[in-house]
Design an enzyme around this catalytic site. Structure first.
Site, PDB file in Angstrom:
ATOM      1  CG  ASN A  10       7.748  22.099  85.071  1.00 59.77           C
ATOM      2  OD1 ASN A  10       8.763  21.442  84.828  1.00 59.77           O
ATOM      3  ND2 ASN A  10       6.564  21.809  84.554  1.00 59.77           N
ATOM      4  CE  LYS A  12       6.258  23.374  81.297  1.00 60.92           C
ATOM      5  NZ  LYS A  12       5.142  23.824  80.473  1.00 60.92           N
ATOM      6  CG  HIS A  97       2.875  19.206  83.590  1.00 62.32           C
ATOM      7  ND1 HIS A  97       2.676  19.416  82.248  1.00 62.32           N
ATOM      8  CD2 HIS A  97       3.132  20.417  84.136  1.00 62.32           C
ATOM      9  CE1 HIS A  97       2.820  20.716  81.998  1.00 62.32           C
ATOM     10  NE2 HIS A  97       3.108  21.338  83.128  1.00 62.32           N
ATOM     11  CD  GLU A  99       4.283  20.652  79.051  1.00 63.93           C
ATOM     12  OE1 GLU A  99       5.326  20.288  79.611  1.00 63.93           O
ATOM     13  OE2 GLU A  99       3.975  21.857  78.887  1.00 63.93           O
ATOM     14  CD  GLU A 169       0.418  23.598  85.734  1.00 66.12           C
ATOM     15  OE1 GLU A 169       1.182  24.568  85.856  1.00 66.12           O
ATOM     16  OE2 GLU A 169       0.736  22.568  85.133  1.00 66.12           O
ATOM     17  N   GLY A 175       1.808  27.635  78.601  1.00 69.28           N
ATOM     18  CA  GLY A 175       2.718  27.988  77.522  1.00 69.28           C
ATOM     19  C   GLY A 175       2.079  28.811  76.418  1.00 69.28           C
ATOM     20  CB  SER A 215       0.463  32.069  80.728  1.00 63.19           C
ATOM     21  OG  SER A 215       0.498  31.223  79.587  1.00 63.19           O
TER      22      SER A 215
HETATM   23  P1  PGA Z   1       3.943  27.981  81.617  1.00 64.34           P
HETATM   24  O1  PGA Z   1       3.898  26.447  82.104  1.00 64.34           O
HETATM   25  O2  PGA Z   1       4.235  28.809  82.843  1.00 64.34           O
HETATM   26  O3  PGA Z   1       5.047  28.022  80.605  1.00 64.34           O
HETATM   27  O4  PGA Z   1       2.608  28.291  81.044  1.00 64.34           O
HETATM   28  C1  PGA Z   1       3.318  26.100  83.335  1.00 64.34           C
HETATM   29  C2  PGA Z   1       3.450  24.623  83.544  1.00 64.34           C
HETATM   30  O5  PGA Z   1       3.440  23.879  82.561  1.00 64.34           O
HETATM   31  O6  PGA Z   1       3.574  24.151  84.696  1.00 64.34           O
END
Ligand code: PGA
Length: 253
Positions: A10, A12, A97, A99, A169, A175, A215
């Protein structure tokens, strides 16, 4: 459970069209595609989907989108429909997601509508669920995941043979560099698979892929992917470097 893991990068809001083209050519040089053994998908931002699709043509790597609108078309300035995403070649769409939920006010009802739109267009939703750190500390993980799943899948029928992808998640792991332990993730995956079994029966529950996200890096990917019940990973930050994402894909055997 599936013997064919799904690894999703992903991106983003990263990668312009020309950067996407450059990324794909470097990524493909690592020969990560192994038909039959695993599925790999890249989820570029909308503006770079076309460039990524063109560079991926003829490869085994699949295309995913990061979001969709729930209607087929209409006066929705700035939005993109599932029909458009399917035509451009997307096989998967990330839905709900954290976010989108946290920064853009996406509700469970919207997530439900988006899941439906994606399925109607013949693509597979990657439905994201996950608890906040405060939920986890309060022992409310199961309750939160159950509620998110039930609301996202309310009145969603699947055709025979159709399956879903669900990404667990934990919000506190996204992140942050603080990944969940594979043993903790697998507990939640079991809850999710049971819910799918109740809603759609054993066949769909076994065929659906439940991914871990939060992560994931090239150094910990193997510890998730080797655990029965974890059918893949959804990778954010570590997917932005084609070498590191290729290493994560190679861990999926
Ligand atoms: P990350 O994000 O691997 O940077 O923690 C995962 C995600 O948001 O799908």
């Amino acid at each position: 459970m599936t013997e064919r893991p799904l690894i999703v990068g992903n991106w983003k809001m990263h990668m312009t069209p020309s950067e996407a083209t450059e990324y794909v050519s470097r990524f493909l040089s690592h020969a990560v595609g192994h038909p039959g053994s695993r599925d790999i998908a890249l989820a570029p931002p909308f503006a770079s989907l076309h460039a990524a699709a063109a560079s991926l043509a003829g490869s085994e790597i699949l295309l995913a989108a990061q979001n969709t609108h729930w209607e087929e078309e209409g006066p929705f300035t700035g939005e993109v429909s599932s029909r458009m995403l399917a035509e451009i070649g997307c096989r998967y769409v990330i839905v709900g997601h954290s976010e989108r939920r946290g920064l853009f006010g996406e509700t469970d009802r919207r997530v439900n509508q988006k899941v439906r739109a994606v399925l109607l267009c013949g693509m597979t939703p990657i439905l994201c669920v996950g608890e906040q750190e405060s939920d986890r500390l309060a022992g409310r993980t199961r309750e939160v995941i159950d509620a998110q799943l039930k609301l996202a899948l309310a009145n969603i029928r699947l055709d025979d043979g159709q399956s879903l992808a669900v990404a667990y998640e934990p919000v506190w792991a996204i992140g942050t560099g603080k990944n969940a332990l594979p043993s903790d993730a697998v507990e939640v995956h079991t809850i999710i698979r049971n819910e799918l079994r109740i809603a759609y029966g054993a066949r769909t529950a076994e065929a659906s892929r439940i991914l871990y996200g939060g992560s994931v890096t090239r150094s910990n990917a193997g510890s998730f992917l080797s655990v029965p019940g974890i059918d893949g990973v959804l990778v954010g930050g570590a997917s932005l470097d084609p070498d590191s994402f290729a290493a994560i894909c190679h861990a999926a055997f």
